[in-house]
Design an enzyme around this catalytic site. Sequence first.
Site, PDB file in Angstrom:
ATOM      1  N   HIS A  93      48.680  45.973  22.083  1.00 53.67           N
ATOM      2  CA  HIS A  93      49.960  45.451  21.609  1.00 53.67           C
ATOM      3  C   HIS A  93      50.622  46.431  20.635  1.00 53.67           C
ATOM      4  CE1 HIS A  93      47.565  43.562  18.173  1.00 53.67           C
ATOM      5  NE2 HIS A  93      48.563  44.141  17.527  1.00 53.67           N
ATOM      6  N   ASP A 117      44.076  45.621  21.877  1.00 57.42           N
ATOM      7  CA  ASP A 117      44.443  45.098  23.194  1.00 57.42           C
ATOM      8  C   ASP A 117      45.732  45.717  23.721  1.00 57.42           C
ATOM      9  OD1 ASP A 117      46.311  43.917  21.551  1.00 57.42           O
ATOM     10  OD2 ASP A 117      45.795  41.845  22.064  1.00 57.42           O
ATOM     11  N   ASP A 165      57.745  43.099  12.354  1.00 60.41           N
ATOM     12  CA  ASP A 165      57.303  41.735  12.604  1.00 60.41           C
ATOM     13  C   ASP A 165      56.959  41.012  11.311  1.00 60.41           C
ATOM     14  OD1 ASP A 165      54.948  43.193  12.021  1.00 60.41           O
ATOM     15  OD2 ASP A 165      54.399  43.312  14.122  1.00 60.41           O
TER      16      ASP A 165
END
Length: 258
Positions: free
Chosen positions: A137, A135, A66
């Site tokens: 991800h 969370d 990313d």
Amino acid sequence: MDVVIAPDEQIGEIVADDIAALIAARPDAVLGLATGSSPLRIYDAVAERVARKQLSLARARGFMLDEYVGLPPGHPCRYSTVIDEDFVSRVDFAPGAVRGPDGDAADLTAACTDYEESIGEAGGVDLQILGIGTDGHIAFNEPGSSLASRTRVKTLTAQTRADNARFFGGDIDAVPRHCVTQGLGTIMDARRIVLVATGDAKAEAIAHLVEGPVSARWPATVLQHHRRVTVLVDDAAASRLELADYYRHAHAHRHLVS
């Protein structure tokens, strides 16, 4: 899914062994590279082996997961800068062998398509390294992400921006709101996946990943459907696993195929 509970200082060496075995079998292998604190122990172990001439990545290639949108080339928090400092500059990749998505492109949609195609043209990822967010991800696939998603632009959650503010001098307003990320479907195409997590803060996410239902609420749970994934955690990250004793027993008595 194989779950390995090991001391923090051993995790990097375990994954470095896997990378060394892969490169020995296929010198031009494709590695999937993650940024963040979790993979650092892996990169340290691999860099040490390269420095000792025990391993060479000269023919290997790499793809990043990313990139932030809007950070110019050379920005200290741009992930292409981070991966170069943390890993690429410390080993013997050929120039240009490691590529990341272009978060500074004028046409982000086209850049996402181009990146997705470039992974396919390279033959796909042989071994993907992952971390996990608090969370749940993986890459920047935030809760609610499609389990079949491909490389695309995503909006970061407030939690992710708060978690990453430490890299921006503690200033959450300096953390970009958008990113380009490989999708969950893209990640699942990797032939092997290794996810690393350490510390109490990751315990809830790891419990959902390993023992919870598959759900877009916890994106990493899609890995339960992967044919070859290893989760490496320390005692703190494993603290909420109900079957932790079994995972330790299974690893201690694992069946080794000759």
